[in-house]
Design a protein around this motif. Structure first.
Motif, PDB file in Angstrom:
ATOM      1  N   PRO A 196      14.822   3.518 -12.575  1.00  0.00           N
ATOM      2  CA  PRO A 196      13.355   3.519 -12.701  1.00  0.00           C
ATOM      3  C   PRO A 196      12.772   2.108 -12.729  1.00  0.00           C
ATOM      4  N   ILE A 197      13.521   1.192 -13.387  1.00  0.00           N
ATOM      5  CA  ILE A 197      13.028  -0.186 -13.434  1.00  0.00           C
ATOM      6  C   ILE A 197      13.036  -0.797 -12.044  1.00  0.00           C
ATOM      7  N   GLU A 198      14.114  -0.500 -11.271  1.00  0.00           N
ATOM      8  CA  GLU A 198      14.159  -0.977  -9.887  1.00  0.00           C
ATOM      9  C   GLU A 198      12.996  -0.419  -9.085  1.00  0.00           C
ATOM     10  N   GLN A 199      12.718   0.862  -9.269  1.00  0.00           N
ATOM     11  CA  GLN A 199      11.604   1.488  -8.558  1.00  0.00           C
ATOM     12  C   GLN A 199      10.277   0.839  -8.952  1.00  0.00           C
ATOM     13  N   ILE A 200      10.099   0.610 -10.250  1.00  0.00           N
ATOM     14  CA  ILE A 200       8.872  -0.041 -10.731  1.00  0.00           C
ATOM     15  C   ILE A 200       8.784  -1.461 -10.166  1.00  0.00           C
ATOM     16  N   THR A 201       9.937  -2.162 -10.118  1.00  0.00           N
ATOM     17  CA  THR A 201       9.955  -3.524  -9.582  1.00  0.00           C
ATOM     18  C   THR A 201       9.553  -3.545  -8.116  1.00  0.00           C
ATOM     19  N   ARG A 202      10.085  -2.580  -7.333  1.00  0.00           N
ATOM     20  CA  ARG A 202       9.718  -2.514  -5.903  1.00  0.00           C
ATOM     21  C   ARG A 202       8.217  -2.290  -5.738  1.00  0.00           C
ATOM     22  N   VAL A 203       7.672  -1.378  -6.550  1.00  0.00           N
ATOM     23  CA  VAL A 203       6.221  -1.118  -6.467  1.00  0.00           C
ATOM     24  C   VAL A 203       5.439  -2.363  -6.871  1.00  0.00           C
ATOM     25  N   ALA A 204       5.907  -3.054  -7.928  1.00  0.00           N
ATOM     26  CA  ALA A 204       5.216  -4.272  -8.378  1.00  0.00           C
ATOM     27  C   ALA A 204       5.231  -5.335  -7.283  1.00  0.00           C
ATOM     28  N   ARG A 205       6.369  -5.448  -6.563  1.00  0.00           N
ATOM     29  CA  ARG A 205       6.438  -6.422  -5.459  1.00  0.00           C
ATOM     30  C   ARG A 205       5.495  -6.037  -4.326  1.00  0.00           C
ATOM     31  N   ARG A 206       5.394  -4.739  -4.024  1.00  0.00           N
ATOM     32  CA  ARG A 206       4.455  -4.298  -2.984  1.00  0.00           C
ATOM     33  C   ARG A 206       3.021  -4.609  -3.392  1.00  0.00           C
ATOM     34  N   ILE A 207       2.720  -4.410  -4.680  1.00  0.00           N
ATOM     35  CA  ILE A 207       1.369  -4.748  -5.159  1.00  0.00           C
ATOM     36  C   ILE A 207       1.146  -6.254  -5.050  1.00  0.00           C
ATOM     37  N   THR A 208       2.206  -7.041  -5.373  1.00  0.00           N
ATOM     38  CA  THR A 208       2.107  -8.495  -5.234  1.00  0.00           C
ATOM     39  C   THR A 208       1.842  -8.889  -3.788  1.00  0.00           C
ATOM     40  N   ASP A 209       2.415  -8.114  -2.845  1.00  0.00           N
ATOM     41  CA  ASP A 209       2.197  -8.371  -1.408  1.00  0.00           C
ATOM     42  C   ASP A 209       0.912  -7.724  -0.896  1.00  0.00           C
ATOM     43  N   LEU A 210      -0.005  -7.388  -1.831  1.00  0.00           N
ATOM     44  CA  LEU A 210      -1.352  -6.867  -1.524  1.00  0.00           C
ATOM     45  C   LEU A 210      -1.335  -5.437  -0.986  1.00  0.00           C
ATOM     46  N   ASP A 211      -0.222  -4.707  -1.214  1.00  0.00           N
ATOM     47  CA  ASP A 211      -0.202  -3.294  -0.847  1.00  0.00           C
ATOM     48  C   ASP A 211      -0.643  -2.497  -2.071  1.00  0.00           C
ATOM     49  N   TYR A 212      -1.967  -2.349  -2.235  1.00  0.00           N
ATOM     50  CA  TYR A 212      -2.502  -1.725  -3.433  1.00  0.00           C
ATOM     51  C   TYR A 212      -2.456  -0.194  -3.373  1.00  0.00           C
ATOM     52  N   ASP A 213      -1.915   0.359  -2.295  1.00  0.00           N
ATOM     53  CA  ASP A 213      -1.723   1.810  -2.232  1.00  0.00           C
ATOM     54  C   ASP A 213      -0.400   2.231  -2.860  1.00  0.00           C
ATOM     55  N   ALA A 214       0.457   1.268  -3.198  1.00  0.00           N
ATOM     56  CA  ALA A 214       1.774   1.576  -3.772  1.00  0.00           C
ATOM     57  C   ALA A 214       1.617   2.172  -5.173  1.00  0.00           C
ATOM     58  N   ARG A 215       2.401   3.218  -5.443  1.00  0.00           N
ATOM     59  CA  ARG A 215       2.381   3.862  -6.750  1.00  0.00           C
ATOM     60  C   ARG A 215       3.811   4.213  -7.161  1.00  0.00           C
ATOM     61  N   VAL A 216       4.040   4.332  -8.472  1.00  0.00           N
ATOM     62  CA  VAL A 216       5.359   4.709  -8.996  1.00  0.00           C
ATOM     63  C   VAL A 216       5.361   6.221  -9.190  1.00  0.00           C
ATOM     64  N   PRO A 217       6.162   6.977  -8.380  1.00  0.00           N
ATOM     65  CA  PRO A 217       6.188   8.443  -8.523  1.00  0.00           C
ATOM     66  C   PRO A 217       7.118   8.855  -9.663  1.00  0.00           C
ATOM     67  N   MET A 218       6.605   8.842 -10.885  1.00  0.00           N
ATOM     68  CA  MET A 218       7.464   9.095 -12.036  1.00  0.00           C
ATOM     69  C   MET A 218       6.729   9.981 -13.041  1.00  0.00           C
ATOM     70  N   LYS A 219       7.456  11.001 -13.545  1.00  0.00           N
ATOM     71  CA  LYS A 219       6.858  11.966 -14.484  1.00  0.00           C
ATOM     72  C   LYS A 219       7.483  11.869 -15.873  1.00  0.00           C
ATOM     73  N   ARG A 220       8.259  10.829 -16.126  1.00  0.00           N
ATOM     74  CA  ARG A 220       8.948  10.704 -17.402  1.00  0.00           C
ATOM     75  C   ARG A 220       7.941  10.490 -18.532  1.00  0.00           C
ATOM     76  N   LYS A 221       8.346  10.910 -19.755  1.00  0.00           N
ATOM     77  CA  LYS A 221       7.482  10.805 -20.930  1.00  0.00           C
ATOM     78  C   LYS A 221       7.911   9.666 -21.851  1.00  0.00           C
ATOM     79  N   ASP A 222       9.011   8.984 -21.510  1.00  0.00           N
ATOM     80  CA  ASP A 222       9.509   7.940 -22.396  1.00  0.00           C
ATOM     81  C   ASP A 222       8.793   6.616 -22.129  1.00  0.00           C
ATOM     82  N   GLU A 223       9.371   5.531 -22.687  1.00  0.00           N
ATOM     83  CA  GLU A 223       8.738   4.227 -22.547  1.00  0.00           C
ATOM     84  C   GLU A 223       8.665   3.788 -21.087  1.00  0.00           C
TER      85      GLU A 223
END
Length: 597
Positions: A196-223
């Motif tokens: 999940p952290i890798e997935q979040i990191t990939r999305v964060a990098r896409r956002i850094t590259d100005l891809d503001y349509d990127a989202r983290v598809p995650m339904k977890r309830k934890d931290e």
């Protein structure tokens, strides 16, 4: 993130390995201690059993040592342990492994000392006799049969060591299997944590590259799920803010691009920060080429650059007008203001407004006032002069008096025509004249116009004719059309010598875009118009031959009125002329007038 996953897996495996090894040593120690304790208890029970069932003999009897030695060996065969009979004073009187006579005194042995105190004593030590590590358990015995001493059982710990080694082998095999399982579980746990952290990191990098349509598809309830939710919320906020910024930028860019005035922005470094489209057109430069360049690069417009330099140097508002040439002369008004933010200087902002047409209109207005004043002054002066002469009684001849009166009348008529033309032109230019269009039969229209103008033509013996298609109809305001062609025919007759010809030719033509036009040509054989005067022929009060215009009664406004009326009909008018040969005025009008929305 894979190196992190591997490091996390190694850390988990190391912790598990250390825990398992620690657990193994603890279990081995507990196993050894429990085994020895169990062995000690068994040996203690055996001693108690012997002390209660053994047939003791008097220790001082001659055959006591032989008896106890034989009994020790017999019991050792049954118990699989070494049996030793020891007297209170430490003398060995029987042993299953060694001749008692060769054995030293045992009174100081640890197990005998403890047994004397507690009844049962235990000790583990290396046996020099057997060359083994042995466990010794001694029990104090006071028998009625004459034996007072200790029964000692000893047993080699090799069995314990062997058991412990087998336990270690079993434990090692279990630990290996457990370690392999732990490795798999650790990797899965690490993957579960890092994926999940890798997935979040990939999305964060896409956002850094100005891809503001990127989202983290995650339904977890934890931290981690909360972190993904925060990342998505941040992306939503950034996307909304970026949309607002882009909308504002587009709006600002649209405002800048559609401004009629030019914008020139100079930053604090003296570099061109912005040129809008109007400024690009006005200065004949490109924003892409000039952005980041010094404003001194506008050197082709020296006067303008000098004003900009003055504003930048002084950092004060500036309001001036200068002429630039691109390629023709343009008058530009430059308004500059310093840009201040939080008290600090950020550059200069200049507004460039082309005022060429305004100044030209002001000049035309001044010329118009001067021309009107001049045109009004001449007939008024004539009327006043002749009227004063008549009133003074200086004219006694009736014929002369009538001549003066006729002049006064003609000048008055001329004034009326001039005032009427000025009012008509004023209404047309102020857009207060509306067309009242209707079908016009062109041949009937020109029959009526030529009939009206025929008397004027007959006075100069001028031939007046028209060539018009008999079935041609067009749409237009008949009164305004009459005004157009009456003015054109009147000019042609006035500027054509006696005996000349004035002709009207009408034809219709299909344009490339599918619309139809009607072409009117008014030709004469008059004196013609010099080429230098052709561009100004439709200006107000402009006359080619001023003396002849006044003598013919012209106001100098007729062609200007014609031009405006033709424009009202969405048409065009042009003129061709040769000196001494004649002139042709061509009017192009649409066959049908479009309705204004």
């Amino acid at each position: 993130m894979k190196p992190f996953r591997i490091r996390l897996t190694i850390i988990l495996m190391t912790l598990i390995g250390i825990s398992m090894i620690g657990a193994g040593f603890t279990m081995a120690h507990l196993f050894k201690e429990s085994h020895i304790s169990a062995l000690e208890e068994n040996m203690s029970r055996e001693i108690k059993l012997l002390s209660g069932t053994f047939q003791f003999r008097e220790m001082n009897s001659p055959d006591a040592m032989t008896y106890y030695t034989e009994q020790a060996r017999h019991i050792a065969g049954l118990t699989k342990s070494r049996i030793t009979f020891i007297t209170k004073d430490g003398k060995v009187i029987g042993d299953s492994e060694k001749d008692p006579l060769l054995m030293d005194n045992h009174s100081k042995r640890e197990e005998e000392v403890l047994a004397a105190k507690e009844g049962i004593g235990r000790a583990i030590r290396y046996s020099d006799t057997l060359n083994k590590t042995m466990m010794y358990v001694a029990g104090a015995v006071d028998s009625d049969q004459g034996f007072h001493g200790y029964i000692r059982l000893s047993m080699s710990l090799d069995a314990v060591t062997e058991g412990l080694n087998r336990a270690w082998m079993i434990m090692a095999a279990g630990l290996v299997l457990l370690f392999m399982a732990a490795t798999f579980v650790s990797y899965r746990v690490a993957s579960g944590m890092t994926s999940p952290i890798e997935q979040i990191t990939r999305v964060a990098r896409r956002i850094t590259d100005l891809d503001y349509d990127a989202r983290v598809p995650m339904k977890r309830k934890d931290e981690i799920g909360q972190l993904a939710k925060a990342i998505n919320a941040m992306a939503d906020s950034l996307q909304n803010q970026l949309k607002t910024i882009r909308d504002n930028e587009d709006l600002l860019q649209s405002v800048l691009d559609n401004m009629t005035g030019g914008i020139l922005m100079i930053n604090e470094e003296g570099e061109i920060a912005l040129l809008n489209r109007a400024a690009e057109h006005m200065l004949d430069v490109s924003n892409n080429e000039m952005a980041g360049q010094s404003y001194q690069e506008l050197k082709r417009h020296y006067e303008l650059t000098r004003l900009v330099d003055e504003g930048v140097s002084r950092r004060e508002p500036i309001h001036e007008e200068r002429s630039i040439y691109n390629p023709t002369e343009r008058i530009v008004r430059l308004d500059g203001v310093p840009m201040m933010q939080d008290g600090s200087y950020r550059g200069m902002l200049f507004l460039l407004q082309e005022v060429t047409d305004i100044r030209r209109l002001e000049k035309m207005r001044s010329e118009f006032v001067a021309n009107v004043s001049h045109e009004l002054k001449t007939p008024v002066a004539a009327v006043k002069g002749f009227a004063e002469t008549l009133l003074g009684g200086g004219v006694t001849d009736e014929k002369t008096a009538r001549s003066f009166l006729q002049i006064i009348y003609d000048e008055n008529e001329r004034l009326n025509r001039l005032i009427g033309d000025i009012l008509e032109l004023s209404k047309i230019e102020s857009k207060r004249v509306q067309l009242e269009c209707s079908p016009v039969h062109v041949i009937d229209f020109f029959d009526s116009v030529l009939e009206t103008m025929s008397k004027v033509a007959e006075k100069k013996n001028i031939s007046l004719s028209a060539t018009v298609p008999p079935e041609l109809f067009m749409e237009g305001d008949e009164d305004k059309l009459r005004q157009i062609f009456m003015n054109l025919l009147s000019n042609s007759i006035n500027y054509t010598q006696d005996g000349g010809n004035v002709k009207v030719t009408v034809a219709n033509r299909m344009e490339d875009d599918g619309t139809e036009k009607v072409i009117f040509a008014v030709s004469d054989t008059g004196m013609g118009i010099p080429r230098k005067d052709l561009p100004r022929i439709f200006e107000r009060f402009y006359r080619v031959d001023k003396a002849r215009s006044r003598s013919s009664g012209g106001t100098g406004l007729g062609l200007s009125i014609v031009k405006h009326l033709v424009d009202l009909h969405r048409g065009n008018i042009s003129v061709e002329s040769d000196l001494g040969i004649g002139s042709t005025f061509t009017v192009e009008l649409p066959l049908l007038q479009e309705d204004e929305e």
